[in-house]
Design a protein around this motif. Structure first.
Motif, PDB file in Angstrom:
ATOM      1  N   ASP A   1       6.787  -6.268  -9.233  1.00  0.00           N
ATOM      2  CA  ASP A   1       6.543  -5.026  -9.971  1.00  0.00           C
ATOM      3  C   ASP A   1       7.774  -4.622 -10.773  1.00  0.00           C
ATOM      4  O   ASP A   1       7.662  -4.146 -11.910  1.00  0.00           O
ATOM      5  CB  ASP A   1       6.144  -3.902  -9.017  1.00  0.00           C
ATOM      6  N   THR A   2       8.957  -4.830 -10.204  1.00  0.00           N
ATOM      7  CA  THR A   2      10.202  -4.526 -10.913  1.00  0.00           C
ATOM      8  C   THR A   2      10.398  -5.470 -12.100  1.00  0.00           C
ATOM      9  O   THR A   2      10.785  -5.034 -13.185  1.00  0.00           O
ATOM     10  CB  THR A   2      11.406  -4.619  -9.950  1.00  0.00           C
TER      11      THR A   2
ATOM     12  N   THR B   1       1.985  -4.723   0.912  1.00  0.00           N
ATOM     13  CA  THR B   1       2.199  -4.285  -0.469  1.00  0.00           C
ATOM     14  C   THR B   1       3.677  -4.196  -0.836  1.00  0.00           C
ATOM     15  O   THR B   1       4.011  -4.219  -2.020  1.00  0.00           O
ATOM     16  CB  THR B   1       1.518  -2.929  -0.726  1.00  0.00           C
ATOM     17  N   LEU B   2       4.564  -4.126   0.162  1.00  0.00           N
ATOM     18  CA  LEU B   2       5.998  -4.115  -0.142  1.00  0.00           C
ATOM     19  C   LEU B   2       6.453  -5.425  -0.780  1.00  0.00           C
ATOM     20  O   LEU B   2       7.437  -5.447  -1.518  1.00  0.00           O
ATOM     21  CB  LEU B   2       6.822  -3.829   1.114  1.00  0.00           C
ATOM     22  N   HIS B   3       5.735  -6.508  -0.512  1.00  0.00           N
ATOM     23  CA  HIS B   3       6.074  -7.782  -1.144  1.00  0.00           C
ATOM     24  C   HIS B   3       5.921  -7.694  -2.667  1.00  0.00           C
ATOM     25  O   HIS B   3       6.611  -8.395  -3.396  1.00  0.00           O
ATOM     26  CB  HIS B   3       5.186  -8.914  -0.609  1.00  0.00           C
TER      27      HIS B   3
ATOM     28  N   LYS C   1      -3.656  -8.975  -7.066  1.00  0.00           N
ATOM     29  CA  LYS C   1      -3.219  -8.329  -5.822  1.00  0.00           C
ATOM     30  C   LYS C   1      -4.411  -8.042  -4.907  1.00  0.00           C
ATOM     31  O   LYS C   1      -4.270  -8.002  -3.687  1.00  0.00           O
ATOM     32  CB  LYS C   1      -2.495  -7.015  -6.117  1.00  0.00           C
TER      33      LYS C   1
ATOM     34  N   ASP D   1       6.797  -5.332  -4.581  1.00  0.00           N
ATOM     35  CA  ASP D   1       7.863  -4.559  -5.224  1.00  0.00           C
ATOM     36  C   ASP D   1       8.740  -5.410  -6.149  1.00  0.00           C
ATOM     37  O   ASP D   1       9.092  -4.975  -7.242  1.00  0.00           O
ATOM     38  CB  ASP D   1       8.743  -3.856  -4.192  1.00  0.00           C
ATOM     39  N   HIS D   2       9.100  -6.610  -5.709  1.00  0.00           N
ATOM     40  CA  HIS D   2       9.965  -7.472  -6.519  1.00  0.00           C
ATOM     41  C   HIS D   2       9.306  -7.799  -7.864  1.00  0.00           C
ATOM     42  O   HIS D   2       9.910  -7.615  -8.927  1.00  0.00           O
ATOM     43  CB  HIS D   2      10.301  -8.762  -5.765  1.00  0.00           C
TER      44      HIS D   2
ATOM     45  N   GLU E   1      -1.759  -7.818 -11.626  1.00  0.00           N
ATOM     46  CA  GLU E   1      -2.224  -6.596 -10.950  1.00  0.00           C
ATOM     47  C   GLU E   1      -3.600  -6.822 -10.324  1.00  0.00           C
ATOM     48  O   GLU E   1      -3.837  -6.430  -9.181  1.00  0.00           O
ATOM     49  CB  GLU E   1      -2.268  -5.419 -11.930  1.00  0.00           C
TER      50      GLU E   1
END
Length: 168
Positions: free
Chosen positions: A11-12, A4-6, A156, A8-9, A153
């Motif tokens: 999402d920003t 899920t850290l992938h 994902k 982040d980009h 979203e």
């Protein structure tokens, strides 16, 4: 690293563009932003998919990890649902194909029941919009900015199912 850290980009990027899109925003500008969101979305999907398969293979055997790394370094946007389901997952065996199919079936049905949307369609839409935007300079003519964000979203969930399926 958690898969899920992938996200982040992208999402920003979504948050930044969402702040710019208001009811008074020119509709053409809004759909251009949607195109950029689709690019960021597929980029993070691709990074997550590569990591899922490369980590899985490296845990199985160093040689398989090396071959998988070479194979998946070149997927470059070829991450539609059919590619994942029919081409990539089967490389690792029937067991994982069945596991992925079952998990995506269950999650898709649950998501549809709860949200009224199909995660696979949402995922494929994002990939299509990205490809049209990048390769043909076409903006998502049939989708609003909000629909593109919602599809990202929703999509994902496909990545999350893949990640949980490729667990030894």
């Amino acid at each position: 690293m958690p898969i899920t850290l992938h996200f982040d980009h992208a999402d920003t990027v979504v948050a930044d563009f969402t702040a710019l899109v208001t009811p008074s925003t020119d509709p053409l500008t809004s759909v251009r932003y949607a195109g950029f969101v689709s690019v960021a979305a597929v980029c993070v999907y691709e990074m997550a998919i590569k990591e899922i398969f490369m980590n899985f293979a490296a845990k199985k055997h160093p040689l398989l990890g090396s071959i998988t790394r070479e194979t998946f370094e070149r997927i470059n946007g070829r991450v539609n649902y059919r590619e994942i389901k029919d081409k990539y997952v089967p490389l690792f065996g029937t067991k994982y194909s069945k596991k992925f199919s079952e998990q995506i079936r269950k999650r898709s049905a649950e998501f549809l029941r709860l949200n009224g949307r199909d995660v696979i369609s949402s995922y494929n839409n994002i990939v299509t919009w990205r490809n049209d935007f990048v390769h043909a300079a076409n903006i998502p003519a049939t989708a609003t900015f909000a629909e593109v964000v919602r599809s990202y979203e929703d999509g994902k969930e496909v990545i999350k199912c893949l990640n949980s399926s490729m667990d030894r």
